[in-house]
Scaffold this motif. Sequence first.
Motif, short mmCIF file in Angstrom:
data_model
loop_
_atom_site.label_atom_id
_atom_site.label_comp_id
_atom_site.label_asym_id
_atom_site.label_seq_id
_atom_site.Cartn_x
_atom_site.Cartn_y
_atom_site.Cartn_z
N LEU A 26 11.43 -14.46 -15.97
CA LEU A 26 12.24 -14.31 -14.75
C LEU A 26 11.71 -15.11 -13.58
CD1 LEU A 26 12.86 -10.46 -14.93
CD2 LEU A 26 14.30 -12.31 -15.82
N GLY A 27 10.51 -15.64 -13.70
CA GLY A 27 9.98 -16.46 -12.62
C GLY A 27 8.49 -16.30 -12.42
N THR A 28 7.97 -17.12 -11.51
CA THR A 28 6.57 -17.10 -11.14
C THR A 28 6.48 -16.72 -9.67
OG1 THR A 28 6.12 -18.87 -12.72
CG2 THR A 28 4.47 -18.49 -11.02
N PHE A 29 5.65 -15.73 -9.37
CA PHE A 29 5.52 -15.22 -8.01
C PHE A 29 4.05 -15.11 -7.65
CE2 PHE A 29 9.63 -13.94 -9.50
CZ PHE A 29 10.45 -14.06 -8.39
N THR A 30 3.76 -15.13 -6.36
CA THR A 30 2.39 -15.00 -5.88
C THR A 30 2.17 -13.60 -5.34
OG1 THR A 30 2.35 -17.35 -5.29
CG2 THR A 30 0.68 -15.93 -4.28
N PRO A 31 1.26 -12.85 -5.95
CA PRO A 31 0.97 -11.51 -5.45
C PRO A 31 0.34 -11.58 -4.06
CG PRO A 31 0.02 -11.84 -7.64
CD PRO A 31 0.49 -13.17 -7.15
N VAL A 32 0.57 -10.56 -3.27
CA VAL A 32 -0.06 -10.47 -1.95
C VAL A 32 -1.30 -9.58 -2.00
CG1 VAL A 32 2.04 -10.95 -0.65
CG2 VAL A 32 1.47 -8.59 -1.23
N ARG A 33 -1.53 -8.97 -3.14
CA ARG A 33 -2.68 -8.08 -3.32
C ARG A 33 -3.44 -8.56 -4.55
NH1 ARG A 33 -2.80 -2.63 -1.56
NH2 ARG A 33 -0.66 -3.01 -0.96
N ALA A 34 -4.75 -8.61 -4.45
CA ALA A 34 -5.57 -9.08 -5.57
C ALA A 34 -5.59 -8.05 -6.69
CB ALA A 34 -6.99 -9.36 -5.10
N ARG A 72 8.84 0.59 -6.05
CA ARG A 72 7.55 0.94 -5.45
C ARG A 72 6.41 0.12 -6.05
NH1 ARG A 72 3.67 4.47 -6.87
NH2 ARG A 72 4.95 5.38 -8.49
N ARG A 73 6.40 -0.02 -7.35
CA ARG A 73 5.30 -0.76 -7.99
C ARG A 73 5.39 -2.26 -7.71
NH1 ARG A 73 4.65 1.68 -13.85
NH2 ARG A 73 3.00 0.11 -13.98
N LEU A 74 6.59 -2.81 -7.66
CA LEU A 74 6.73 -4.23 -7.33
C LEU A 74 6.26 -4.49 -5.90
CD1 LEU A 74 10.14 -5.10 -9.00
CD2 LEU A 74 7.86 -5.90 -9.69
N ARG A 75 6.62 -3.61 -4.98
CA ARG A 75 6.23 -3.79 -3.58
C ARG A 75 4.74 -3.58 -3.36
NH1 ARG A 75 11.75 -1.59 -0.80
NH2 ARG A 75 12.90 -3.48 -1.31
N HIS A 76 4.09 -2.93 -4.31
CA HIS A 76 2.63 -2.81 -4.24
C HIS A 76 1.98 -4.18 -4.43
CE1 HIS A 76 -1.38 -1.16 -4.86
NE2 HIS A 76 -1.48 -1.94 -5.89
N TRP A 77 2.54 -4.99 -5.32
CA TRP A 77 1.94 -6.28 -5.67
C TRP A 77 2.52 -7.46 -4.90
CZ3 TRP A 77 -2.40 -5.71 -7.80
CH2 TRP A 77 -2.64 -4.69 -8.72
N PHE A 78 3.78 -7.40 -4.53
CA PHE A 78 4.46 -8.58 -3.98
C PHE A 78 5.04 -8.31 -2.60
CE2 PHE A 78 4.72 -8.69 -8.61
CZ PHE A 78 4.14 -9.92 -8.87
#
Length: 101
Positions: A91-99, A46-52
Amino acid sequence: MTDGTAEIYGGMFPSQPLVFAHLWDAARGDYTADRIEVIANQDPTRRLRHWFAEADAQAIEDALGTFTTCVIVFAGAGLDLGGGTDRLTHLGTFTPVRARL
């Protein structure tokens, strides 16, 4: 809307306060704690899907494997862990979809 990128780390910690203590030691100084998200000892979905985006959240969850803790270091945290520490694996670099405000 994005806010740069986020570095994702996995590790084994019994509590969030111990993660932040480790980050303080690793940073050898100050960092902006509200630019860091720690998911410890719980289902991270749930928390990961909030950001990514869903695909990135799933990739992060898969990369976590048996780690009990996920650390998300957002842009502007003032914390450069590079490839990780003795207790955290990058584990990697990702781009959040939420600021992150």
